[in-house]
Write a protein that holds these residues in place. Structure first.
Motif, PDB file in Angstrom:
ATOM      1  N   MET A   1       5.444 -46.717  -5.606  1.00  3.76           N
ATOM      2  CA  MET A   1       4.378 -46.615  -6.586  1.00  3.76           C
ATOM      3  C   MET A   1       4.503 -47.793  -7.554  1.00  3.76           C
ATOM      4  SD  MET A   1       3.376 -43.465  -9.180  1.00  3.76           S
ATOM      5  CE  MET A   1       3.671 -42.272  -7.933  1.00  3.76           C
ATOM      6  N   LYS A   2       3.405 -48.488  -7.746  1.00  3.45           N
ATOM      7  CA  LYS A   2       3.370 -49.622  -8.669  1.00  3.45           C
ATOM      8  C   LYS A   2       2.976 -49.111 -10.045  1.00  3.45           C
ATOM      9  CE  LYS A   2       1.852 -54.119  -8.131  1.00  3.45           C
ATOM     10  NZ  LYS A   2       0.911 -55.069  -7.563  1.00  3.45           N
ATOM     11  N   GLU A   3       3.658 -49.581 -11.082  1.00  4.89           N
ATOM     12  CA  GLU A   3       3.346 -49.157 -12.449  1.00  4.89           C
ATOM     13  C   GLU A   3       2.936 -50.354 -13.296  1.00  4.89           C
ATOM     14  OE1 GLU A   3       5.846 -47.272 -16.087  1.00  4.89           O
ATOM     15  OE2 GLU A   3       5.832 -46.105 -14.231  1.00  4.89           O
ATOM     16  N   LEU A   4       1.787 -50.214 -13.940  1.00  2.00           N
ATOM     17  CA  LEU A   4       1.273 -51.243 -14.837  1.00  2.00           C
ATOM     18  C   LEU A   4       1.406 -50.740 -16.270  1.00  2.00           C
ATOM     19  CD1 LEU A   4      -2.046 -51.986 -12.906  1.00  2.00           C
ATOM     20  CD2 LEU A   4       0.149 -53.165 -12.659  1.00  2.00           C
ATOM     21  N   ASN A   5       1.922 -51.583 -17.139  1.00  2.00           N
ATOM     22  CA  ASN A   5       2.079 -51.208 -18.539  1.00  2.00           C
ATOM     23  C   ASN A   5       0.905 -51.726 -19.351  1.00  2.00           C
ATOM     24  OD1 ASN A   5       4.674 -49.878 -18.412  1.00  2.00           O
ATOM     25  ND2 ASN A   5       5.489 -51.890 -17.922  1.00  2.00           N
ATOM     26  N   GLY A   6       0.444 -50.892 -20.260  1.00  2.00           N
ATOM     27  CA  GLY A   6      -0.668 -51.261 -21.109  1.00  2.00           C
ATOM     28  C   GLY A   6      -0.508 -50.680 -22.497  1.00  2.00           C
ATOM     29  N   ARG A   7      -1.636 -50.455 -23.144  1.00  2.56           N
ATOM     30  CA  ARG A   7      -1.653 -49.932 -24.511  1.00  2.56           C
ATOM     31  C   ARG A   7      -2.401 -48.601 -24.519  1.00  2.56           C
ATOM     32  NH1 ARG A   7      -5.022 -53.013 -29.231  1.00  2.56           N
ATOM     33  NH2 ARG A   7      -6.643 -52.686 -27.675  1.00  2.56           N
ATOM     34  N   ILE A   8      -1.867 -47.642 -25.242  1.00  2.00           N
ATOM     35  CA  ILE A   8      -2.492 -46.334 -25.386  1.00  2.00           C
ATOM     36  C   ILE A   8      -3.748 -46.470 -26.251  1.00  2.00           C
ATOM     37  CG2 ILE A   8      -2.230 -44.013 -26.349  1.00  2.00           C
ATOM     38  CD1 ILE A   8       0.870 -44.462 -25.971  1.00  2.00           C
ATOM     39  N   ILE A   9      -4.882 -45.981 -25.731  1.00  2.00           N
ATOM     40  CA  ILE A   9      -6.113 -45.909 -26.515  1.00  2.00           C
ATOM     41  C   ILE A   9      -6.490 -44.447 -26.735  1.00  2.00           C
ATOM     42  CG2 ILE A   9      -8.576 -46.466 -26.620  1.00  2.00           C
ATOM     43  CD1 ILE A   9      -6.864 -48.940 -26.948  1.00  2.00           C
ATOM     44  N   SER A  10      -6.522 -43.661 -25.660  1.00  2.00           N
ATOM     45  CA  SER A  10      -6.864 -42.246 -25.751  1.00  2.00           C
ATOM     46  C   SER A  10      -5.870 -41.460 -24.901  1.00  2.00           C
ATOM     47  CB  SER A  10      -8.296 -42.030 -25.266  1.00  2.00           C
ATOM     48  OG  SER A  10      -8.681 -40.681 -25.406  1.00  2.00           O
ATOM     49  N   LYS A  11      -5.273 -40.456 -25.510  1.00  2.00           N
ATOM     50  CA  LYS A  11      -4.185 -39.713 -24.857  1.00  2.00           C
ATOM     51  C   LYS A  11      -4.689 -38.787 -23.765  1.00  2.00           C
ATOM     52  CE  LYS A  11      -0.943 -40.205 -28.522  1.00  2.00           C
ATOM     53  NZ  LYS A  11       0.458 -40.209 -28.450  1.00  2.00           N
ATOM     54  N   GLY A  12      -3.740 -38.392 -22.928  1.00  2.00           N
ATOM     55  CA  GLY A  12      -4.008 -37.503 -21.803  1.00  2.00           C
ATOM     56  C   GLY A  12      -3.555 -38.162 -20.515  1.00  2.00           C
ATOM     57  N   VAL A  13      -3.439 -37.353 -19.475  1.00  2.00           N
ATOM     58  CA  VAL A  13      -3.015 -37.851 -18.164  1.00  2.00           C
ATOM     59  C   VAL A  13      -4.016 -37.354 -17.129  1.00  2.00           C
ATOM     60  CG1 VAL A  13      -1.177 -37.846 -16.430  1.00  2.00           C
ATOM     61  CG2 VAL A  13      -0.589 -37.750 -18.861  1.00  2.00           C
ATOM     62  N   VAL A  14      -4.442 -38.263 -16.266  1.00  2.00           N
ATOM     63  CA  VAL A  14      -5.390 -37.905 -15.218  1.00  2.00           C
ATOM     64  C   VAL A  14      -5.103 -38.739 -13.970  1.00  2.00           C
ATOM     65  CG1 VAL A  14      -7.160 -39.562 -15.932  1.00  2.00           C
ATOM     66  CG2 VAL A  14      -7.842 -37.478 -14.767  1.00  2.00           C
ATOM     67  N   GLU A  15      -5.360 -38.137 -12.824  1.00  2.00           N
ATOM     68  CA  GLU A  15      -5.205 -38.829 -11.545  1.00  2.00           C
ATOM     69  C   GLU A  15      -6.524 -38.801 -10.808  1.00  2.00           C
ATOM     70  OE1 GLU A  15      -2.930 -38.031  -7.307  1.00  2.00           O
ATOM     71  OE2 GLU A  15      -1.840 -37.605  -9.152  1.00  2.00           O
ATOM     72  N   GLY A  16      -6.839 -39.903 -10.143  1.00  2.00           N
ATOM     73  CA  GLY A  16      -8.064 -39.935  -9.363  1.00  2.00           C
ATOM     74  C   GLY A  16      -8.262 -41.253  -8.649  1.00  2.00           C
ATOM     75  N   GLU A  17      -9.389 -41.337  -7.954  1.00  2.00           N
ATOM     76  CA  GLU A  17      -9.742 -42.540  -7.208  1.00  2.00           C
ATOM     77  C   GLU A  17     -10.378 -43.562  -8.143  1.00  2.00           C
ATOM     78  OE1 GLU A  17     -12.879 -43.883  -3.717  1.00  2.00           O
ATOM     79  OE2 GLU A  17     -12.396 -41.765  -3.937  1.00  2.00           O
ATOM     80  N   ALA A  18      -9.920 -44.801  -8.027  1.00  2.00           N
ATOM     81  CA  ALA A  18     -10.433 -45.877  -8.869  1.00  2.00           C
ATOM     82  C   ALA A  18     -11.754 -46.408  -8.317  1.00  2.00           C
ATOM     83  CB  ALA A  18      -9.424 -47.015  -8.950  1.00  2.00           C
ATOM     84  N   ILE A  19     -12.662 -46.702  -9.244  1.00  2.00           N
ATOM     85  CA  ILE A  19     -13.881 -47.443  -8.923  1.00  2.00           C
ATOM     86  C   ILE A  19     -13.904 -48.627  -9.886  1.00  2.00           C
ATOM     87  CG2 ILE A  19     -15.366 -45.977 -10.371  1.00  2.00           C
ATOM     88  CD1 ILE A  19     -17.588 -46.525  -8.187  1.00  2.00           C
ATOM     89  N   ILE A  20     -14.094 -49.827  -9.335  1.00  2.00           N
ATOM     90  CA  ILE A  20     -13.885 -51.061 -10.086  1.00  2.00           C
ATOM     91  C   ILE A  20     -15.189 -51.796 -10.369  1.00  2.00           C
ATOM     92  CG2 ILE A  20     -12.593 -53.243 -10.139  1.00  2.00           C
ATOM     93  CD1 ILE A  20     -10.734 -50.846  -9.623  1.00  2.00           C
ATOM     94  N   SER A  21     -15.341 -52.203 -11.621  1.00  2.00           N
ATOM     95  CA  SER A  21     -16.386 -53.158 -11.993  1.00  2.00           C
ATOM     96  C   SER A  21     -15.673 -54.423 -12.466  1.00  2.00           C
ATOM     97  CB  SER A  21     -17.266 -52.612 -13.123  1.00  2.00           C
ATOM     98  OG  SER A  21     -18.130 -53.629 -13.582  1.00  2.00           O
ATOM     99  N   LYS A  22     -16.007 -55.544 -11.878  1.00  2.00           N
ATOM    100  CA  LYS A  22     -15.385 -56.813 -12.276  1.00  2.00           C
ATOM    101  C   LYS A  22     -16.019 -57.385 -13.537  1.00  2.00           C
ATOM    102  CE  LYS A  22     -12.480 -57.273  -8.827  1.00  2.00           C
ATOM    103  NZ  LYS A  22     -11.062 -57.089  -9.044  1.00  2.00           N
ATOM    104  N   SER A  23     -17.183 -56.834 -13.924  1.00  2.00           N
ATOM    105  CA  SER A  23     -17.876 -57.355 -15.100  1.00  2.00           C
ATOM    106  C   SER A  23     -17.971 -56.276 -16.180  1.00  2.00           C
ATOM    107  CB  SER A  23     -19.263 -57.866 -14.713  1.00  2.00           C
ATOM    108  OG  SER A  23     -19.981 -56.882 -14.010  1.00  2.00           O
ATOM    109  N   PRO A  24     -18.063 -56.692 -17.451  1.00  2.00           N
ATOM    110  CA  PRO A  24     -18.220 -55.736 -18.547  1.00  2.00           C
ATOM    111  C   PRO A  24     -19.491 -54.902 -18.350  1.00  2.00           C
ATOM    112  CG  PRO A  24     -17.690 -57.905 -19.407  1.00  2.00           C
ATOM    113  CD  PRO A  24     -17.982 -58.076 -17.942  1.00  2.00           C
ATOM    114  N   ILE A  25     -19.487 -53.709 -18.934  1.00  2.00           N
ATOM    115  CA  ILE A  25     -20.633 -52.819 -18.754  1.00  2.00           C
ATOM    116  C   ILE A  25     -21.047 -52.193 -20.091  1.00  2.00           C
ATOM    117  CG2 ILE A  25     -19.257 -50.761 -18.197  1.00  2.00           C
ATOM    118  CD1 ILE A  25     -21.489 -50.362 -15.914  1.00  2.00           C
ATOM    119  N   SER A  26     -22.332 -52.010 -20.242  1.00  2.00           N
ATOM    120  CA  SER A  26     -22.868 -51.280 -21.386  1.00  2.00           C
ATOM    121  C   SER A  26     -23.170 -49.861 -20.920  1.00  2.00           C
ATOM    122  CB  SER A  26     -24.152 -51.931 -21.892  1.00  2.00           C
ATOM    123  OG  SER A  26     -24.749 -51.100 -22.869  1.00  2.00           O
ATOM    124  N   PHE A  27     -22.662 -48.882 -21.631  1.00  2.00           N
ATOM    125  CA  PHE A  27     -22.948 -47.504 -21.252  1.00  2.00           C
ATOM    126  C   PHE A  27     -24.358 -47.103 -21.661  1.00  2.00           C
ATOM    127  CE2 PHE A  27     -18.490 -47.574 -20.574  1.00  2.00           C
ATOM    128  CZ  PHE A  27     -18.282 -46.663 -19.549  1.00  2.00           C
TER     129      PHE A  27
END
Length: 130
Positions: A1-27
């Motif tokens: 398992m590969k682990e990437l370190n980052g910064r906490i923004i919003s707490k909680g733990v979730v697992e799922g399938e990734a869907i990737i956008s290479k460009s920024p998005i407006s919700f």
């Protein structure tokens, strides 16, 4: 398992399938209330981010985007997010919606369809071996 370190923004733990956008998005105007990407300029146009881990560089656009993210969370459609650089709109929406969010992650390491664990408590993203 590969682990990437980052910064906490919003707490909680979730697992799922990734869907990737290479460009920024407006919700606001870029993702509808069912979780379908409606931004015609985005490579995910017409695809659903529902029940996935949404990986994208950053958000863009109106502050109303925070409420779109919150609405997706309240309907149980957005599981988690990973960003290269979360800006206040995305961060606020994730926190309000209690969606685990980690940023400062090299998102190029995550591939479409990868099973990932977003740990907003430790600021890590784990990519499971397939």
């Amino acid at each position: 398992m590969k682990e990437l370190n980052g910064r906490i923004i919003s707490k909680g733990v979730v697992e799922g399938e990734a869907i990737i956008s290479k460009s920024p998005i407006s919700f606001l105007g870029g993702v509808n209330e069912e979780g379908i990407v409606t931004d015609k300029e985005n490579e995910l146009f017409g695809k659903s981010i529902a029940n996935k881990i949404f990986v994208f560089p950053s958000g863009k656009g109106s502050t109303v985007g925070s409420y779109v993210i919150y609405g997706l969370a309240k309907r149980g459609l957005l599981k988690g997010m990973v960003n290269f650089e979360s800006e206040p709109i995305v961060a606020t929406g994730a926190i309000l919606g209690k969606i685990p969010l980690v940023d400062k992650v090299n998102i190029d390491e995550i591939k479409d369809g990868d099973i990932v664990v977003v740990d907003g408590n430790t600021g890590t993203v784990k990519i499971k071996e397939q």
